[in-house]
Scaffold this motif. Structure first.
Motif, PDB file in Angstrom:
ATOM      1  N   SER A  10      48.421  40.143  42.178  1.00 50.17           N
ATOM      2  CA  SER A  10      49.647  39.154  42.223  1.00 50.17           C
ATOM      3  C   SER A  10      49.281  37.590  41.921  1.00 50.17           C
ATOM      4  N   GLY A  11      49.981  36.644  41.514  1.00 49.50           N
ATOM      5  CA  GLY A  11      49.477  35.381  41.149  1.00 49.50           C
ATOM      6  C   GLY A  11      48.432  35.082  40.287  1.00 49.50           C
ATOM      7  N   ALA A  12      48.620  35.861  39.168  1.00 47.46           N
ATOM      8  CA  ALA A  12      47.664  36.000  38.050  1.00 47.46           C
ATOM      9  C   ALA A  12      48.045  35.230  36.762  1.00 47.46           C
ATOM     10  N   SER A  13      48.967  34.295  36.917  1.00 49.75           N
ATOM     11  CA  SER A  13      49.150  33.472  35.879  1.00 49.75           C
ATOM     12  C   SER A  13      48.167  32.263  35.729  1.00 49.75           C
ATOM     13  N   SER A  14      47.500  31.996  37.034  1.00 48.45           N
ATOM     14  CA  SER A  14      46.819  30.812  37.093  1.00 48.45           C
ATOM     15  C   SER A  14      45.601  30.923  37.984  1.00 48.45           C
ATOM     16  N   GLY A  15      44.819  30.090  37.918  1.00 46.01           N
ATOM     17  CA  GLY A  15      43.710  29.872  39.080  1.00 46.01           C
ATOM     18  C   GLY A  15      42.997  30.974  39.487  1.00 46.01           C
ATOM     19  N   ILE A  16      42.832  31.280  40.717  1.00 46.57           N
ATOM     20  CA  ILE A  16      42.069  32.499  41.183  1.00 46.57           C
ATOM     21  C   ILE A  16      42.541  33.719  40.878  1.00 46.57           C
ATOM     22  N   GLY A  17      43.887  34.175  40.665  1.00 45.44           N
ATOM     23  CA  GLY A  17      44.288  35.232  40.236  1.00 45.44           C
ATOM     24  C   GLY A  17      43.932  35.519  38.670  1.00 45.44           C
ATOM     25  N   ALA A  18      44.181  34.355  37.918  1.00 46.66           N
ATOM     26  CA  ALA A  18      43.821  34.474  36.649  1.00 46.66           C
ATOM     27  C   ALA A  18      42.366  35.056  36.221  1.00 46.66           C
ATOM     28  N   ALA A  19      41.336  34.148  37.102  1.00 45.69           N
ATOM     29  CA  ALA A  19      40.100  34.166  36.809  1.00 45.69           C
ATOM     30  C   ALA A  19      39.684  35.744  37.044  1.00 45.69           C
TER      31      ALA A  19
END
Ligand code: NAP
Length: 246
Positions: A10-19
């Protein structure tokens, strides 16, 4: 099929989640990602090969269809979260506190409840919560964010007790300063104020945390890492950062 490893972030559109999406896909995981901004999700999906679906963790009407699309899940990374505002409790905005609670705590609860059967079914499940050093050290203006990250830490401990005997590990990753849009979100788009937070600090990168997550998730199934606190060299705790002029 048996040795495919399925991860949901979850929260993978940006920052830690995307990386983390990119890193886990590189490591051979079959990755599904969710967040609200679909354009950004698509961009992360293109980089990682992940499946991407819109997800607002604060809304059961969004969490339900997202989770219904997940057939298998061995790893759940709960990166949807963040802070809003840096006000003293006396002046704090109630809506900010509500939203922080909804995203960081209720959002995690919703995904855990819906995906726990799949995690158990995998025979080797793993929940990774994104906590923070803010869940350990209170700081002036941190009230609302401190409260939710202390709560995330409590969820970690309760889950570890309640899931004892089940094949599901629970880990909290607790970073210090990571250079992501986190501060821009906290200061509601004030880029100058956000940039000042990282001024003169060699902050962690989202890829550093993704590497920690990938490492924790790749330990043998009997090795359960409870928490990993990770800070930049220049940071001692939530209140103490060694700046450029010191
Ligand atoms: P970020 O780049 O702002 O990422 C936050 C992610 O959460 C975004 O993908 C955002 O996507 C998602 N999100 C926010 N509200 C959501 C909602 N209602 N439903 C679904 N997704 C939602 O910040 P980050 O630094 O990577 O933060 C990731 C996690 O690490 C957070 O839990 C944060 O508290 C924690 N953390 C960060 C730091 C740091 O210094 N950066 C330090 C310690 C802990 P959408 O807006 O597209 O929905």
């Amino acid at each position: 099929m048996a040795d495919r490893r399925y991860a949901v972030i979850s929260g993978a559109s940006s920052g830690i989640g995307a990386a983390t999406a990119v890193r886990l896909a590189d490591d051979g995981w079959d990755v599904t990602i969710g967040a609200r901004r679909e354009d950004r999700l698509r961009e992360v999906a293109a980089r990682s090969g992940a499946r991407a679906f819109a997800l607002d963790v604060t809304d059961p009407a969004s969490a339900d269809p997202f989770c219904d699309r997940i057939d298998d899940c061995a790893l759940l990374v709960l990166s949807a979260g963040g802070a809003l505002g840096l006000d003293a409790i006396a002046e704090a905005d109630e809506d900010d506190w509500q939203q922080m609670w909804q995203v960081n705590v209720m959002g995690s609860l919703r995904l855990i409840q819906r995906l726990l059967p799949k995690l158990v079914q995998s025979g080797s499940g793993h929940i990774i919560l994104l906590g923070s050093i803010a869940g350990r050290q209170p700081y002036v203006g941190g009230g609302g964010y401190n409260a939710v990250k202390f709560a995330v830490r409590a969820m970690r401990d309760v889950l570890r007790l309640e899931l004892l005997g089940q094949p599901v590990r629970v880990t909290e990753i607790a970073p210090g300063m990571v250079k992501t849009p986190f501060s821009e979100v906290r200061f509601k788009g004030d880029r100058a104020r956000a940039a000042a937070v990282y001024q003169g600090v060699d902050a962690l990168l989202p890829e550093d945390i993704a590497e920690c997550i990938a490492w924790v998730a790749s330990r043998p199934p009997h090795v359960a890492i409870e928490q990993l606190v990770v800070q930049p060299l220049q940071q001692a705790d939530a209140r103490t950062v060694h700046g450029p002029d010191e």
